[in-house]
Design an enzyme around this catalytic site. Structure first.
Site, PDB file in Angstrom:
ATOM      1  N   GLY A   1       5.177 -84.541  17.595  1.00  0.00           N
ATOM      2  CA  GLY A   1       5.003 -84.326  19.029  1.00  0.00           C
ATOM      3  C   GLY A   1       5.346 -82.914  19.469  1.00  0.00           C
ATOM      4  O   GLY A   1       5.450 -82.003  18.659  1.00  0.00           O
TER       5      GLY A   1
ATOM      6  N   LEU B   1       3.289 -81.069  21.253  1.00  0.00           N
ATOM      7  CA  LEU B   1       2.063 -80.583  20.618  1.00  0.00           C
ATOM      8  C   LEU B   1       1.662 -79.191  21.084  1.00  0.00           C
ATOM      9  O   LEU B   1       1.802 -78.839  22.250  1.00  0.00           O
ATOM     10  CB  LEU B   1       0.931 -81.566  20.908  1.00  0.00           C
TER      11      LEU B   1
ATOM     12  N   HIS C   1      -1.423 -78.328  16.203  1.00  0.00           N
ATOM     13  CA  HIS C   1      -1.616 -79.780  16.100  1.00  0.00           C
ATOM     14  C   HIS C   1      -3.026 -80.171  16.562  1.00  0.00           C
ATOM     15  O   HIS C   1      -3.684 -81.007  15.941  1.00  0.00           O
ATOM     16  CB  HIS C   1      -0.622 -80.512  17.007  1.00  0.00           C
TER      17      HIS C   1
ATOM     18  N   ASP D   1       3.258 -76.046   6.883  1.00  0.00           N
ATOM     19  CA  ASP D   1       4.313 -76.700   6.097  1.00  0.00           C
ATOM     20  C   ASP D   1       3.761 -76.906   4.691  1.00  0.00           C
ATOM     21  O   ASP D   1       3.454 -78.025   4.284  1.00  0.00           O
ATOM     22  CB  ASP D   1       4.689 -78.026   6.751  1.00  0.00           C
TER      23      ASP D   1
ATOM     24  N   MET E   1       2.192 -70.912  15.039  1.00  0.00           N
ATOM     25  CA  MET E   1       2.574 -71.862  16.096  1.00  0.00           C
ATOM     26  C   MET E   1       3.530 -72.895  15.533  1.00  0.00           C
ATOM     27  O   MET E   1       3.383 -73.349  14.396  1.00  0.00           O
ATOM     28  CB  MET E   1       1.333 -72.553  16.659  1.00  0.00           C
ATOM     29  N   SER E   2       4.522 -73.256  16.350  1.00  0.00           N
ATOM     30  CA  SER E   2       5.516 -74.236  15.935  1.00  0.00           C
ATOM     31  C   SER E   2       6.153 -74.820  17.188  1.00  0.00           C
ATOM     32  O   SER E   2       6.371 -74.099  18.176  1.00  0.00           O
ATOM     33  CB  SER E   2       6.590 -73.562  15.080  1.00  0.00           C
ATOM     34  N   SER E   3       6.459 -76.120  17.135  1.00  0.00           N
ATOM     35  CA  SER E   3       7.171 -76.725  18.280  1.00  0.00           C
ATOM     36  C   SER E   3       8.498 -76.012  18.481  1.00  0.00           C
ATOM     37  O   SER E   3       8.992 -75.902  19.605  1.00  0.00           O
ATOM     38  CB  SER E   3       7.412 -78.205  18.025  1.00  0.00           C
ATOM     39  N   ARG E   4       9.098 -75.524  17.409  1.00  0.00           N
ATOM     40  CA  ARG E   4      10.407 -74.866  17.506  1.00  0.00           C
ATOM     41  C   ARG E   4      10.326 -73.487  18.155  1.00  0.00           C
ATOM     42  O   ARG E   4      11.366 -72.935  18.538  1.00  0.00           O
ATOM     43  CB  ARG E   4      11.062 -74.751  16.124  1.00  0.00           C
TER      44      ARG E   4
HETATM   45  P1  AMP Z   1       5.069 -81.325  13.049  1.00  0.00           P
HETATM   46  O1  AMP Z   1       4.834 -81.935  14.384  1.00  0.00           O
HETATM   47  O2  AMP Z   1       5.750 -80.000  13.094  1.00  0.00           O
HETATM   48  O3  AMP Z   1       5.674 -82.295  12.074  1.00  0.00           O
HETATM   49  O4  AMP Z   1       3.629 -80.995  12.466  1.00  0.00           O
HETATM   50  C1  AMP Z   1       2.631 -81.991  12.369  1.00  0.00           C
HETATM   51  C2  AMP Z   1       1.482 -81.447  11.565  1.00  0.00           C
HETATM   52  O5  AMP Z   1       0.958 -80.290  12.201  1.00  0.00           O
HETATM   53  C3  AMP Z   1       1.875 -81.019  10.143  1.00  0.00           C
HETATM   54  O6  AMP Z   1       0.819 -81.339   9.244  1.00  0.00           O
HETATM   55  C4  AMP Z   1       2.032 -79.528  10.295  1.00  0.00           C
HETATM   56  O7  AMP Z   1       1.839 -78.819   9.090  1.00  0.00           O
HETATM   57  C5  AMP Z   1       0.929 -79.217  11.284  1.00  0.00           C
HETATM   58  N1  AMP Z   1       1.178 -77.941  11.945  1.00  0.00           N
HETATM   59  C6  AMP Z   1       2.268 -77.583  12.667  1.00  0.00           C
HETATM   60  N2  AMP Z   1       2.150 -76.308  13.100  1.00  0.00           N
HETATM   61  C7  AMP Z   1       0.960 -75.854  12.624  1.00  0.00           C
HETATM   62  C8  AMP Z   1       0.258 -74.619  12.716  1.00  0.00           C
HETATM   63  N3  AMP Z   1       0.748 -73.567  13.363  1.00  0.00           N
HETATM   64  N4  AMP Z   1      -0.943 -74.527  12.103  1.00  0.00           N
HETATM   65  C9  AMP Z   1      -1.459 -75.571  11.421  1.00  0.00           C
HETATM   66  N5  AMP Z   1      -0.853 -76.750  11.296  1.00  0.00           N
HETATM   67  C10 AMP Z   1       0.343 -76.901  11.893  1.00  0.00           C
END
Ligand code: AMP
Length: 273
Positions: A22, A24, A28, A141, A175-178
């Protein structure tokens, strides 16, 4: 979820699945769009998985925004959003864990004990519940992607894993939720991660394939930022994540803290030969 999935499969639907935690962002959503294109049914899960966080990590404060997430998913659109509660997904009496060994030993696995065991256990459960034909995982990841590919291979899951390239901000930050944790100043500092990888890619494209030289080039960029605490910066074999060889494709992977925020990034350095 399982009953719905079985119904869908009986009706000849191809199920694509995108598991997430989530909060997002466009990364995502890109995975979801790929799933949407490849299958007749798209299932997205949102589950902040406590078993993949260490005791001193950010499970409690991990950003959550279910309503906003649902609005974003609506625009893809997905057919189903599976957002189980923690106890339903991970009952206190759980005694079974899925552990991938080799590929989870180095990189993040060395710094986050139990992390990948938590990931693969929950992803295995999600696969059993959602019964997808394909599942899309981000290369952001990368070690997680390799662990899941290995799990699917070793345990004969009937799901095809589709990797999706890293989605970046216009200035290069993955991009990252963090990223939501970062102050404007920290966000600027964090750019050194992707910039270090891009510097290494340039060197590699110009013909330098020595893993040590590549790591050094990236390190020089990271060293310019006093506020970045490097956890690891490593070149590994792109397929096995083991020791790299100049003759094979490599992955350059980095993990670092900017303030209290742990960020990761990576880049593939493919063997042009
Ligand atoms: P997470 O919500 O961080 O567990 O990520 C869920 C999925 O989205 C995982 O398969 C992650 O590798 C993918 N994901 C997260 N950030 C990115 C990004 N910047 N580019 C591509 N995939 C991502």
């Amino acid at each position: 979820m399982r009953r719905i999935a079985e119904d869908l499969r009986r009706r000849d639907g191809t199920i694509a699945f995108v598991p997430t935690m989530g909060f997002l962002h466009d990364g995502h959503l890109a995975l979801m769009r790929e799933g949407r294109q490849r299958a007749s049914v798209l299932v997205v899960s949102i589950f902040v998985n406590p078993s993949q966080f260490g005791p001193n990590e950010d499970f409690e404060r991990y950003p959550r925004a279910l309503q906003k997430d649902l609005e974003k998913i609506e625009r893809i659109p997905a057919d189903y959003v599976f957002a189980p509660d923690t106890r339903a997904m991970l009952p206190a009496d759980t005694e079974t864990w899925v552990e991938v060994t080799g590929v989870t030993r180095g990189l993040c696995g060395a710094h986050r004990p139990g992390h990948f065991r938590g990931v693969t256990t929950i992803v295995a459960k999600l696969f059993n519940l959602v019964q997808p034909h394909i599942a899309i995982f981000g290369e952001k990841d990368f070690q997680q992607l390799r662990a899941i590919q290995k799990m699917v291979h070793d345990l004969n899951f009937a799901v095809e894993i589709i990797p999706h390239p890293i989605v970046r901000e216009p200035d290069g930050l993955a991009m990252s939720s963090r990223n939501a944790y970062l102050s404007p100043k920290q966000r600027n500092e964090a750019l050194a991660l992707s910039q270090s990888l891009f510097a290494a890619r340039e060197l590699s494209a110009a013909g330098t394939r020595d893993p040590d030289a590549i790591v050094q080039a990236a390190r020089r960029v990271l060293d310019r930022s006093a506020d970045i605490k490097l956890e690891y910066l490593e070149a590994v074999d792109w397929e096995t994540l083991a020791k790299p060889s100049a003759h094979r494709s490599m992955l350059l992977a980095v993990a670092a803290r900017v303030g209290d925020t742990r960020l990761i990034d990576n880049i593939a350095l493919h063997n042009p030969a």
